[in-house]
Design an enzyme around this catalytic site. Sequence first.
Site, PDB file in Angstrom:
ATOM      1  N   LYS A   1      62.239  21.778  -8.671  1.00 15.58           N
ATOM      2  CA  LYS A   1      62.991  22.592  -7.705  1.00 15.58           C
ATOM      3  C   LYS A   1      64.394  22.024  -7.475  1.00 15.58           C
ATOM      4  CE  LYS A   1      59.892  22.217  -4.361  1.00 15.58           C
ATOM      5  NZ  LYS A   1      58.847  21.423  -5.025  1.00 15.58           N
TER       6      LYS A   1
ATOM      7  N   ARG B   1      50.595  14.827  -1.630  1.00 23.41           N
ATOM      8  CA  ARG B   1      51.589  15.910  -1.690  1.00 23.41           C
ATOM      9  C   ARG B   1      51.077  17.103  -2.490  1.00 23.41           C
ATOM     10  NH1 ARG B   1      56.245  12.947  -4.173  1.00 23.41           N
ATOM     11  NH2 ARG B   1      57.480  14.817  -3.853  1.00 23.41           N
TER      12      ARG B   1
ATOM     13  N   ARG C   1      57.487  26.122   3.070  1.00 19.95           N
ATOM     14  CA  ARG C   1      56.310  25.466   2.505  1.00 19.95           C
ATOM     15  C   ARG C   1      55.033  25.858   3.213  1.00 19.95           C
ATOM     16  NH1 ARG C   1      59.395  20.672   0.440  1.00 19.95           N
ATOM     17  NH2 ARG C   1      58.049  19.440  -0.889  1.00 19.95           N
TER      18      ARG C   1
ATOM     19  N   ARG D   1      60.056   9.537 -11.851  1.00 14.47           N
ATOM     20  CA  ARG D   1      61.286  10.084 -11.278  1.00 14.47           C
ATOM     21  C   ARG D   1      62.106   9.001 -10.577  1.00 14.47           C
ATOM     22  NH1 ARG D   1      61.186  15.243  -7.349  1.00 14.47           N
ATOM     23  NH2 ARG D   1      60.030  13.935  -5.910  1.00 14.47           N
TER      24      ARG D   1
ATOM     25  N   ARG E   1      61.563   7.069  -4.918  1.00 14.38           N
ATOM     26  CA  ARG E   1      61.181   7.499  -3.578  1.00 14.38           C
ATOM     27  C   ARG E   1      59.835   6.905  -3.197  1.00 14.38           C
ATOM     28  NH1 ARG E   1      62.094  13.938  -3.591  1.00 14.38           N
ATOM     29  NH2 ARG E   1      60.196  13.776  -2.357  1.00 14.38           N
TER      30      ARG E   1
HETATM   31  P1  AMP Z   1      60.833  17.227  -1.168  1.00 17.69           P
HETATM   32  O1  AMP Z   1      62.062  16.443  -1.419  1.00 17.69           O
HETATM   33  O2  AMP Z   1      61.076  18.706  -1.132  1.00 17.69           O
HETATM   34  O3  AMP Z   1      59.702  16.841  -2.077  1.00 17.69           O
HETATM   35  O4  AMP Z   1      60.348  16.854   0.324  1.00 17.69           O
HETATM   36  C1  AMP Z   1      59.988  15.542   0.652  1.00 17.69           C
HETATM   37  C2  AMP Z   1      59.148  15.513   1.925  1.00 17.69           C
HETATM   38  O5  AMP Z   1      59.908  16.073   3.011  1.00 17.69           O
HETATM   39  C3  AMP Z   1      57.886  16.360   1.875  1.00 17.69           C
HETATM   40  O6  AMP Z   1      56.801  15.661   1.270  1.00 17.69           O
HETATM   41  C4  AMP Z   1      57.653  16.615   3.361  1.00 17.69           C
HETATM   42  O7  AMP Z   1      57.147  15.453   4.012  1.00 17.69           O
HETATM   43  C5  AMP Z   1      59.068  16.823   3.859  1.00 17.69           C
HETATM   44  N1  AMP Z   1      59.468  18.247   3.746  1.00 17.69           N
HETATM   45  C6  AMP Z   1      60.457  18.760   2.972  1.00 17.69           C
HETATM   46  N2  AMP Z   1      60.550  20.091   3.126  1.00 17.69           N
HETATM   47  C7  AMP Z   1      59.581  20.439   4.002  1.00 17.69           C
HETATM   48  C8  AMP Z   1      59.135  21.674   4.569  1.00 17.69           C
HETATM   49  N3  AMP Z   1      59.713  22.845   4.251  1.00 17.69           N
HETATM   50  N4  AMP Z   1      58.107  21.635   5.452  1.00 17.69           N
HETATM   51  C9  AMP Z   1      57.521  20.483   5.801  1.00 17.69           C
HETATM   52  N5  AMP Z   1      57.871  19.283   5.297  1.00 17.69           N
HETATM   53  C10 AMP Z   1      58.891  19.252   4.418  1.00 17.69           C
END
Ligand code: AMP
Length: 220
Positions: free
Chosen positions: A16, A173, A90, A129, A162
């Site tokens: 994404k 996740r 999400r 990653r 990360r």
């Molecule tokens: P990402 O970088 O999109 O993988 O997001 C990393 C982390 O941020 C996720 O595992 C969640 O803990 C939090 N997060 C990001 N976007 C959302 C969302 N739309 N709703 C809830 N938690 C989020």
Amino acid sequence: MGGVNLVILGPPGAGKGTMAGMIHNRYGLAVLSTGDMLRDAVKKGTELGKKASGYMDKGELVPDDVVVGIVRESLEGTADGGFVLDGFPRTRAQAESLDTMLENEDTRLDAVINLEVPREVLIQRLSRRRQCSECGKIYHLDNMPPAREGVCDSCGGKLYQRNDDKPRTIEVRLKEYRDNTLELVDYYRKKGLLKSVDASGNADATFALLEEIISSVGHE
Ligand code: AMP
């Protein structure tokens, strides 16, 4: 092409963030990445960051009201020139809030791009990653390595792994995705917005598929 509004949907590791970056470079659309915004808040130690960091470290979703709040703020003003939402919505509640926010801004989504990738590939991508600590650009040690080890090609920032890209957290996740996010595929299919693509290949191959979709929904 101006004013195209997109959501990129898909499990962690689907690409994404990478695709959002490529769309930004090609079409100039604003990228709203809730993950990047939350990581930035954690890094700066803001109130938002304090609320979010415990959930993020465990790989759990941050509560809807927190995330909806930051998206609402960043959508104001960006909605006009077109945007890509990366990592939001999400949950069903987030998707419904987004519908309301867009109605209030008198705009709508043009397409929801659903990146499909088999589970083994997701795990392989996430565990290898690396991300830039300054600009957020994403790398992969084998598939998309930086020119100089540990250094971002774009801004010279330091690359890091990360916390939530460690094996146990990756499992959490992926489960959060199945339990909360997967139903959005149906949600957007019913609205006639869903465009699913095979995103198991390399970034250029996937982006070529996205370009076709974007030119088919673009209203120039
Ligand atoms: P990402 O970088 O999109 O993988 O997001 C990393 C982390 O941020 C996720 O595992 C969640 O803990 C939090 N997060 C990001 N976007 C959302 C969302 N739309 N709703 C809830 N938690 C989020």
